[in-house]
Design a protein around this motif. Structure first.
Motif, PDB file in Angstrom:
ATOM      1  N   SER A   1       0.821  -1.208   0.000  1.00  0.00           N
ATOM      2  CA  SER A   1       0.000   0.000   0.000  1.00  0.00           C
ATOM      3  C   SER A   1       0.853   1.254   0.000  1.00  0.00           C
ATOM      4  N   PRO A   2       0.859   2.019  -1.095  1.00  0.00           N
ATOM      5  CA  PRO A   2       1.712   3.205  -1.181  1.00  0.00           C
ATOM      6  C   PRO A   2       1.282   4.342  -0.265  1.00  0.00           C
ATOM      7  N   GLU A   3       0.063   4.272   0.304  1.00  0.00           N
ATOM      8  CA  GLU A   3      -0.394   5.340   1.199  1.00  0.00           C
ATOM      9  C   GLU A   3       0.326   5.327   2.541  1.00  0.00           C
ATOM     10  N   VAL A   4       0.950   4.182   2.892  1.00  0.00           N
ATOM     11  CA  VAL A   4       1.580   4.075   4.197  1.00  0.00           C
ATOM     12  C   VAL A   4       3.070   3.793   4.050  1.00  0.00           C
ATOM     13  N   GLU A   5       3.820   4.283   5.032  1.00  0.00           N
ATOM     14  CA  GLU A   5       5.236   3.946   5.169  1.00  0.00           C
ATOM     15  C   GLU A   5       5.342   3.035   6.381  1.00  0.00           C
ATOM     16  N   LEU A   6       5.588   1.756   6.136  1.00  0.00           N
ATOM     17  CA  LEU A   6       5.707   0.793   7.231  1.00  0.00           C
ATOM     18  C   LEU A   6       7.081   0.977   7.861  1.00  0.00           C
ATOM     19  N   ILE A   7       7.110   1.574   9.064  1.00  0.00           N
ATOM     20  CA  ILE A   7       8.387   1.942   9.671  1.00  0.00           C
ATOM     21  C   ILE A   7       8.838   0.952  10.728  1.00  0.00           C
ATOM     22  N   GLY A   8       8.011  -0.048  11.062  1.00  0.00           N
ATOM     23  CA  GLY A   8       8.433  -1.025  12.047  1.00  0.00           C
ATOM     24  C   GLY A   8       7.389  -2.097  12.262  1.00  0.00           C
ATOM     25  N   VAL A   9       7.846  -3.255  12.704  1.00  0.00           N
ATOM     26  CA  VAL A   9       6.966  -4.370  13.078  1.00  0.00           C
ATOM     27  C   VAL A   9       7.451  -4.902  14.411  1.00  0.00           C
ATOM     28  N   THR A  10       6.539  -5.026  15.363  1.00  0.00           N
ATOM     29  CA  THR A  10       6.858  -5.620  16.661  1.00  0.00           C
ATOM     30  C   THR A  10       6.029  -6.872  16.841  1.00  0.00           C
ATOM     31  N   THR A  11       6.577  -7.830  17.571  1.00  0.00           N
ATOM     32  CA  THR A  11       5.903  -9.122  17.708  1.00  0.00           C
ATOM     33  C   THR A  11       5.540  -9.384  19.160  1.00  0.00           C
ATOM     34  N   VAL A  12       4.540 -10.230  19.318  1.00  0.00           N
ATOM     35  CA  VAL A  12       3.997 -10.563  20.628  1.00  0.00           C
ATOM     36  C   VAL A  12       3.543 -12.016  20.585  1.00  0.00           C
ATOM     37  N   PHE A  13       3.484 -12.666  21.738  1.00  0.00           N
ATOM     38  CA  PHE A  13       2.895 -14.009  21.811  1.00  0.00           C
ATOM     39  C   PHE A  13       1.443 -13.932  21.346  1.00  0.00           C
ATOM     40  N   GLY A  14       0.849 -15.068  21.033  1.00  0.00           N
ATOM     41  CA  GLY A  14      -0.574 -15.053  20.672  1.00  0.00           C
ATOM     42  C   GLY A  14      -0.975 -16.308  19.952  1.00  0.00           C
ATOM     43  N   ASN A  15      -1.100 -16.211  18.623  1.00  0.00           N
ATOM     44  CA  ASN A  15      -1.513 -17.383  17.852  1.00  0.00           C
ATOM     45  C   ASN A  15      -0.568 -18.553  18.083  1.00  0.00           C
ATOM     46  N   VAL A  16       0.727 -18.253  18.149  1.00  0.00           N
ATOM     47  CA  VAL A  16       1.753 -19.227  18.538  1.00  0.00           C
ATOM     48  C   VAL A  16       2.706 -18.496  19.493  1.00  0.00           C
ATOM     49  N   GLY A  17       3.744 -19.184  19.939  1.00  0.00           N
ATOM     50  CA  GLY A  17       4.673 -18.570  20.876  1.00  0.00           C
ATOM     51  C   GLY A  17       5.504 -17.471  20.238  1.00  0.00           C
ATOM     52  N   LEU A  18       6.177 -16.689  21.072  1.00  0.00           N
ATOM     53  CA  LEU A  18       6.890 -15.513  20.589  1.00  0.00           C
ATOM     54  C   LEU A  18       7.986 -15.860  19.591  1.00  0.00           C
ATOM     55  N   ALA A  19       8.723 -16.929  19.812  1.00  0.00           N
ATOM     56  CA  ALA A  19       9.784 -17.287  18.866  1.00  0.00           C
ATOM     57  C   ALA A  19       9.203 -17.541  17.482  1.00  0.00           C
ATOM     58  N   ASP A  20       8.048 -18.204  17.433  1.00  0.00           N
ATOM     59  CA  ASP A  20       7.421 -18.492  16.142  1.00  0.00           C
ATOM     60  C   ASP A  20       6.808 -17.239  15.513  1.00  0.00           C
ATOM     61  N   THR A  21       6.135 -16.406  16.315  1.00  0.00           N
ATOM     62  CA  THR A  21       5.543 -15.203  15.728  1.00  0.00           C
ATOM     63  C   THR A  21       6.630 -14.282  15.184  1.00  0.00           C
ATOM     64  N   THR A  22       7.775 -14.253  15.865  1.00  0.00           N
ATOM     65  CA  THR A  22       8.870 -13.389  15.416  1.00  0.00           C
ATOM     66  C   THR A  22       9.478 -13.912  14.128  1.00  0.00           C
ATOM     67  N   ARG A  23       9.763 -15.216  14.088  1.00  0.00           N
ATOM     68  CA  ARG A  23      10.257 -15.803  12.836  1.00  0.00           C
ATOM     69  C   ARG A  23       9.287 -15.565  11.693  1.00  0.00           C
ATOM     70  N   ASN A  24       8.000 -15.740  11.951  1.00  0.00           N
ATOM     71  CA  ASN A  24       7.004 -15.587  10.892  1.00  0.00           C
ATOM     72  C   ASN A  24       6.952 -14.148  10.380  1.00  0.00           C
ATOM     73  N   ALA A  25       7.050 -13.175  11.290  1.00  0.00           N
ATOM     74  CA  ALA A  25       7.047 -11.776  10.858  1.00  0.00           C
ATOM     75  C   ALA A  25       8.238 -11.489   9.961  1.00  0.00           C
ATOM     76  N   LEU A  26       9.416 -11.961  10.361  1.00  0.00           N
ATOM     77  CA  LEU A  26      10.610 -11.751   9.545  1.00  0.00           C
ATOM     78  C   LEU A  26      10.447 -12.376   8.166  1.00  0.00           C
ATOM     79  N   ARG A  27       9.898 -13.574   8.111  1.00  0.00           N
ATOM     80  CA  ARG A  27       9.807 -14.283   6.837  1.00  0.00           C
ATOM     81  C   ARG A  27       8.719 -13.712   5.928  1.00  0.00           C
ATOM     82  N   VAL A  28       7.630 -13.250   6.505  1.00  0.00           N
ATOM     83  CA  VAL A  28       6.607 -12.615   5.671  1.00  0.00           C
ATOM     84  C   VAL A  28       7.154 -11.323   5.079  1.00  0.00           C
TER      85      VAL A  28
END
Length: 316
Positions: free
Chosen positions: A24-51
Protein backbone atom coordinates in the motif's frame (compact mmCIF):
# COMPACT_ATOMS: atom_id res chain seq x y z
CA UNK A 1 1.75 9.51 3.77
CA UNK A 2 0.78 7.71 6.97
CA UNK A 3 3.63 6.32 9.05
CA UNK A 4 2.58 2.88 10.30
CA UNK A 5 3.81 0.35 12.85
CA UNK A 6 2.25 -3.11 13.06
CA UNK A 7 2.26 -5.02 16.37
CA UNK A 8 1.51 -8.62 15.49
CA UNK A 9 1.42 -12.36 16.34
CA UNK A 10 1.62 -14.08 12.92
CA UNK A 11 -0.68 -16.09 12.31
CA UNK A 12 -2.22 -16.45 8.86
CA UNK A 13 -4.42 -13.35 8.92
CA UNK A 14 -1.48 -11.37 10.34
CA UNK A 15 0.54 -12.44 7.29
CA UNK A 16 -2.17 -11.06 4.99
CA UNK A 17 -2.19 -7.84 7.04
CA UNK A 18 1.59 -7.37 6.82
CA UNK A 19 1.51 -8.04 3.07
CA UNK A 20 -1.31 -5.52 2.68
CA UNK A 21 0.74 -2.80 4.40
CA UNK A 22 3.74 -3.63 2.23
CA UNK A 23 1.60 -3.34 -0.91
CA UNK A 24 0.00 0.00 0.00
CA UNK A 25 1.71 3.20 -1.18
CA UNK A 26 -0.39 5.34 1.20
CA UNK A 27 1.58 4.07 4.20
CA UNK A 28 5.24 3.95 5.17
CA UNK A 29 5.71 0.79 7.23
CA UNK A 30 8.39 1.94 9.67
CA UNK A 31 8.43 -1.02 12.05
CA UNK A 32 6.97 -4.37 13.08
CA UNK A 33 6.86 -5.62 16.66
CA UNK A 34 5.90 -9.12 17.71
CA UNK A 35 4.00 -10.56 20.63
CA UNK A 36 2.89 -14.01 21.81
CA UNK A 37 -0.57 -15.05 20.67
CA UNK A 38 -1.51 -17.38 17.85
CA UNK A 39 1.75 -19.23 18.54
CA UNK A 40 4.67 -18.57 20.88
CA UNK A 41 6.89 -15.51 20.59
CA UNK A 42 9.78 -17.29 18.87
CA UNK A 43 7.42 -18.49 16.14
CA UNK A 44 5.54 -15.20 15.73
CA UNK A 45 8.87 -13.39 15.42
CA UNK A 46 10.26 -15.80 12.84
CA UNK A 47 7.00 -15.59 10.89
CA UNK A 48 7.05 -11.78 10.86
CA UNK A 49 10.61 -11.75 9.54
CA UNK A 50 9.81 -14.28 6.84
CA UNK A 51 6.61 -12.62 5.67
CA UNK A 52 8.51 -9.35 5.34
CA UNK A 53 11.20 -11.20 3.36
CA UNK A 54 8.50 -12.62 1.10
CA UNK A 55 7.35 -9.05 0.46
CA UNK A 56 10.89 -7.85 -0.22
CA UNK A 57 11.04 -5.66 2.88
CA UNK A 58 14.51 -6.04 4.34
CA UNK A 59 14.35 -2.41 5.42
CA UNK A 60 11.57 -2.68 8.03
CA UNK A 61 13.00 -3.13 11.55
CA UNK A 62 11.54 -5.96 13.62
CA UNK A 63 11.70 -6.33 17.40
CA UNK A 64 10.36 -9.09 19.64
CA UNK A 65 8.13 -8.15 22.56
CA UNK A 66 6.09 -9.81 25.29
CA UNK A 67 6.09 -13.59 25.52
CA UNK A 68 3.28 -13.76 28.07
CA UNK A 69 0.31 -11.72 29.36
CA UNK A 70 0.57 -9.06 32.04
CA UNK A 71 -1.16 -11.04 34.83
CA UNK A 72 -2.66 -14.46 34.21
CA UNK A 73 -1.00 -17.26 32.23
CA UNK A 74 -2.00 -17.54 28.58
CA UNK A 75 -4.55 -20.38 28.46
CA UNK A 76 -3.60 -21.80 25.06
CA UNK A 77 -2.30 -20.92 21.63
CA UNK A 78 -4.32 -21.04 18.40
CA UNK A 79 -2.39 -23.83 16.69
CA UNK A 80 -5.62 -25.60 15.77
CA UNK A 81 -6.47 -22.59 13.59
CA UNK A 82 -3.04 -21.48 12.30
CA UNK A 83 -0.97 -24.66 12.52
CA UNK A 84 1.80 -25.61 14.94
CA UNK A 85 4.17 -23.01 13.46
CA UNK A 86 1.50 -20.36 12.86
CA UNK A 87 1.63 -20.70 9.08
CA UNK A 88 0.03 -24.10 8.40
CA UNK A 89 3.37 -25.88 8.85
CA UNK A 90 4.93 -23.96 5.96
CA UNK A 91 6.85 -21.22 7.78
CA UNK A 92 10.20 -22.73 6.85
CA UNK A 93 9.31 -22.65 3.15
CA UNK A 94 9.25 -18.84 3.19
CA UNK A 95 12.47 -17.00 2.38
CA UNK A 96 14.76 -16.11 5.24
CA UNK A 97 15.42 -12.43 5.79
CA UNK A 98 19.02 -11.27 5.61
CA UNK A 99 18.20 -8.50 8.10
CA UNK A 100 17.60 -9.99 11.54
CA UNK A 101 16.04 -8.53 14.63
CA UNK A 102 16.70 -5.05 15.87
CA UNK A 103 19.04 -5.07 18.84
CA UNK A 104 16.33 -3.91 21.24
CA UNK A 105 13.03 -5.20 22.60
CA UNK A 106 9.68 -4.23 21.09
CA UNK A 107 8.80 -1.50 23.60
CA UNK A 108 12.23 0.11 23.26
CA UNK A 109 11.93 0.12 19.48
CA UNK A 110 8.43 1.56 19.63
CA UNK A 111 9.68 4.39 21.83
CA UNK A 112 12.58 5.11 19.47
CA UNK A 113 10.42 5.08 16.34
CA UNK A 114 7.82 7.34 17.93
CA UNK A 115 10.32 9.80 19.35
CA UNK A 116 12.25 10.00 16.07
CA UNK A 117 9.16 10.54 13.93
CA UNK A 118 8.52 14.09 12.78
CA UNK A 119 4.79 13.39 12.56
CA UNK A 120 2.29 11.27 14.50
CA UNK A 121 2.35 7.53 13.84
CA UNK A 122 -0.52 5.06 13.44
CA UNK A 123 -0.01 1.78 15.29
CA UNK A 124 -2.02 -1.27 14.23
CA UNK A 125 -2.01 -3.82 17.09
CA UNK A 126 -3.40 -7.03 15.57
CA UNK A 127 -2.47 -9.45 18.36
CA UNK A 128 -2.77 -9.40 22.15
CA UNK A 129 -2.32 -5.85 23.44
CA UNK A 130 0.49 -6.60 25.90
CA UNK A 131 3.22 -4.64 24.10
CA UNK A 132 0.99 -1.59 23.71
CA UNK A 133 -0.12 -1.64 27.35
CA UNK A 134 3.51 -1.85 28.46
CA UNK A 135 4.50 0.97 26.12
CA UNK A 136 1.81 3.35 27.36
CA UNK A 137 2.34 2.49 31.02
CA UNK A 138 6.12 2.87 30.99
CA UNK A 139 6.45 5.71 28.47
CA UNK A 140 3.44 8.02 28.79
CA UNK A 141 5.34 10.78 27.04
CA UNK A 142 5.00 9.06 23.66
CA UNK A 143 1.20 9.28 23.68
CA UNK A 144 1.26 12.56 21.76
CA UNK A 145 3.26 10.90 18.97
CA UNK A 146 0.54 8.29 18.33
CA UNK A 147 -2.10 9.47 15.85
CA UNK A 148 -4.35 6.54 16.70
CA UNK A 149 -4.37 2.82 17.43
CA UNK A 150 -6.25 0.67 14.91
CA UNK A 151 -6.86 -2.45 16.98
CA UNK A 152 -8.13 -5.77 15.71
CA UNK A 153 -9.85 -7.27 18.70
CA UNK A 154 -12.98 -7.86 20.67
CA UNK A 155 -16.46 -8.96 19.81
CA UNK A 156 -19.36 -6.76 20.85
CA UNK A 157 -21.94 -9.50 20.23
CA UNK A 158 -19.85 -12.49 21.30
CA UNK A 159 -16.53 -14.17 20.86
CA UNK A 160 -14.68 -16.84 18.91
CA UNK A 161 -12.37 -18.44 21.46
CA UNK A 162 -15.19 -18.55 24.02
CA UNK A 163 -18.85 -17.65 23.75
CA UNK A 164 -17.99 -14.26 25.25
CA UNK A 165 -14.44 -13.42 24.19
CA UNK A 166 -12.42 -12.79 21.05
CA UNK A 167 -8.94 -14.34 20.97
CA UNK A 168 -6.73 -11.24 21.07
CA UNK A 169 -8.55 -9.64 24.01
CA UNK A 170 -8.99 -12.98 25.80
CA UNK A 171 -5.23 -13.63 25.52
CA UNK A 172 -4.51 -10.64 27.79
CA UNK A 173 -7.68 -8.96 29.09
CA UNK A 174 -5.79 -6.77 31.56
CA UNK A 175 -3.66 -5.31 28.76
CA UNK A 176 -6.73 -4.83 26.58
CA UNK A 177 -8.58 -3.00 29.33
CA UNK A 178 -5.66 -0.67 29.92
CA UNK A 179 -5.46 0.24 26.22
CA UNK A 180 -9.15 0.38 25.36
CA UNK A 181 -10.59 1.79 28.58
CA UNK A 182 -7.97 3.52 30.70
CA UNK A 183 -5.74 5.25 28.16
CA UNK A 184 -6.29 8.52 26.29
CA UNK A 185 -4.77 7.58 22.91
CA UNK A 186 -7.42 7.59 20.15
CA UNK A 187 -8.55 4.06 19.26
CA UNK A 188 -10.41 2.54 16.35
CA UNK A 189 -11.47 -0.95 17.41
CA UNK A 190 -12.16 -3.45 14.61
CA UNK A 191 -14.06 -6.35 16.22
CA UNK A 192 -15.23 -9.77 15.10
CA UNK A 193 -18.69 -8.34 14.44
CA UNK A 194 -17.34 -6.72 11.27
CA UNK A 195 -14.30 -8.80 10.34
CA UNK A 196 -16.39 -11.97 10.13
CA UNK A 197 -18.83 -10.25 7.78
CA UNK A 198 -15.85 -9.38 5.53
CA UNK A 199 -15.01 -13.08 5.00
CA UNK A 200 -13.61 -13.87 1.55
CA UNK A 201 -14.70 -16.93 -0.42
CA UNK A 202 -12.90 -19.64 -2.33
CA UNK A 203 -13.15 -17.76 -5.63
CA UNK A 204 -11.45 -14.72 -4.05
CA UNK A 205 -8.65 -16.97 -2.78
CA UNK A 206 -8.30 -18.66 -6.15
CA UNK A 207 -7.88 -15.31 -7.88
CA UNK A 208 -5.29 -14.19 -5.35
CA UNK A 209 -3.46 -17.49 -5.72
CA UNK A 210 -2.83 -16.83 -9.42
CA UNK A 211 -1.82 -13.17 -8.98
CA UNK A 212 1.89 -13.62 -8.36
CA UNK A 213 4.44 -14.96 -5.89
CA UNK A 214 3.13 -13.18 -2.80
CA UNK A 215 -0.52 -14.02 -3.46
CA UNK A 216 0.28 -17.62 -4.31
CA UNK A 217 2.29 -18.04 -1.12
CA UNK A 218 -0.36 -16.46 1.09
CA UNK A 219 -3.04 -18.77 -0.27
CA UNK A 220 -0.78 -21.85 -0.15
CA UNK A 221 0.07 -21.32 3.51
CA UNK A 222 -3.58 -20.75 4.44
CA UNK A 223 -4.37 -24.49 4.37
CA UNK A 224 -4.99 -25.13 8.07
CA UNK A 225 -6.77 -21.79 8.40
CA UNK A 226 -8.97 -22.53 5.38
CA UNK A 227 -9.94 -25.92 6.77
CA UNK A 228 -10.89 -24.33 10.09
CA UNK A 229 -13.09 -21.73 8.43
CA UNK A 230 -14.77 -24.24 6.15
CA UNK A 231 -16.17 -25.70 9.37
CA UNK A 232 -16.74 -22.35 11.11
CA UNK A 233 -18.43 -20.68 8.12
CA UNK A 234 -20.01 -23.74 6.56
CA UNK A 235 -18.53 -22.85 3.18
CA UNK A 236 -15.17 -22.44 1.46
CA UNK A 237 -13.50 -19.22 2.56
CA UNK A 238 -11.54 -17.54 5.34
CA UNK A 239 -11.86 -14.54 7.64
CA UNK A 240 -8.75 -12.36 7.40
CA UNK A 241 -9.53 -10.39 10.55
CA UNK A 242 -6.22 -8.55 10.85
CA UNK A 243 -6.11 -7.47 7.22
CA UNK A 244 -9.49 -5.76 7.66
CA UNK A 245 -8.04 -3.69 10.51
CA UNK A 246 -4.93 -2.79 8.53
CA UNK A 247 -7.18 -1.80 5.61
CA UNK A 248 -8.63 0.90 7.90
CA UNK A 249 -5.12 2.02 8.83
CA UNK A 250 -4.19 2.22 5.15
CA UNK A 251 -7.41 3.85 3.96
CA UNK A 252 -9.08 5.69 6.85
CA UNK A 253 -12.84 5.57 6.58
CA UNK A 254 -13.10 2.35 4.58
CA UNK A 255 -14.83 1.04 7.73
CA UNK A 256 -17.75 2.84 9.34
CA UNK A 257 -17.43 3.44 13.06
CA UNK A 258 -19.70 4.15 16.00
CA UNK A 259 -18.43 5.96 19.09
CA UNK A 260 -19.17 4.21 22.36
CA UNK A 261 -17.63 3.39 25.71
CA UNK A 262 -16.24 -0.11 26.02
CA UNK A 263 -15.08 -2.22 28.92
CA UNK A 264 -13.24 -5.53 29.20
CA UNK A 265 -14.10 -8.27 31.69
CA UNK A 266 -10.92 -9.15 33.58
CA UNK A 267 -12.58 -11.61 35.95
CA UNK A 268 -11.72 -15.30 36.04
CA UNK A 269 -15.15 -16.63 35.14
CA UNK A 270 -16.68 -17.70 31.82
CA UNK A 271 -16.97 -14.11 30.57
CA UNK A 272 -13.24 -13.34 30.98
CA UNK A 273 -12.06 -11.31 28.01
CA UNK A 274 -15.53 -10.16 27.00
CA UNK A 275 -15.55 -6.78 25.26
CA UNK A 276 -18.60 -4.87 26.43
CA UNK A 277 -19.75 -2.08 24.14
CA UNK A 278 -22.31 0.35 25.56
CA UNK A 279 -24.51 1.32 22.62
CA UNK A 280 -27.13 3.05 24.74
CA UNK A 281 -27.84 6.73 24.35
CA UNK A 282 -25.45 8.61 26.63
CA UNK A 283 -28.42 10.36 28.28
CA UNK A 284 -29.62 7.11 29.87
CA UNK A 285 -26.26 5.93 31.20
CA UNK A 286 -26.19 5.83 34.99
CA UNK A 287 -22.45 6.43 35.27
CA UNK A 288 -19.94 8.42 33.25
CA UNK A 289 -17.71 6.10 31.27
CA UNK A 290 -13.95 6.85 31.31
CA UNK A 291 -14.00 7.55 27.58
CA UNK A 292 -15.46 6.58 24.22
CA UNK A 293 -13.65 4.94 21.32
CA UNK A 294 -14.54 4.37 17.66
CA UNK A 295 -15.83 0.84 17.03
CA UNK A 296 -16.02 -0.35 13.40
CA UNK A 297 -19.32 -2.14 13.03
CA UNK A 298 -20.18 -1.61 9.35
CA UNK A 299 -18.64 -1.16 5.92
CA UNK A 300 -19.32 -1.68 2.24
CA UNK A 301 -18.31 -5.33 2.41
CA UNK A 302 -17.76 -5.73 -1.31
CA UNK A 303 -15.56 -2.64 -1.33
CA UNK A 304 -13.44 -4.02 1.51
CA UNK A 305 -13.03 -7.40 -0.19
CA UNK A 306 -12.17 -5.76 -3.52
CA UNK A 307 -9.66 -3.45 -1.84
CA UNK A 308 -7.95 -6.33 -0.06
CA UNK A 309 -7.90 -8.48 -3.19
CA UNK A 310 -6.51 -5.81 -5.49
CA UNK A 311 -3.82 -4.67 -3.06
CA UNK A 312 -2.65 -8.18 -2.20
CA UNK A 313 -2.57 -9.01 -5.91
CA UNK A 314 -0.33 -5.99 -6.47
CA UNK A 315 -2.92 -3.69 -8.07
CA UNK A 316 -2.97 -0.21 -6.47
Amino acid sequence: MTRLIIDTDPGIDDAYAIALACASPEVELIGVTTVFGNVGLADTTRNALRVLALCGREDVPVAAGADRPLVQPHPHLAVHVHGEDGLSGLADTLPERATGLAGVDAVSMLVRLLEESSEPVVIAPIGPLTNIALLLAAHPGVRSKIERLVVMGGGIDGGNVTAAAEFNVWSDPEAARRVLVEESVPVTLVPLDLTTRCAVDGAWLDRLGTSGAVGETLVRMSGTYREHYQQALGRDGIVIHDAVAVAEAVRPGILRTTRMPVDVDCGLGPSRGMTIGDRRDHRVRIYEAPREIDVALDADLDEVRAFLGSRLAGVH
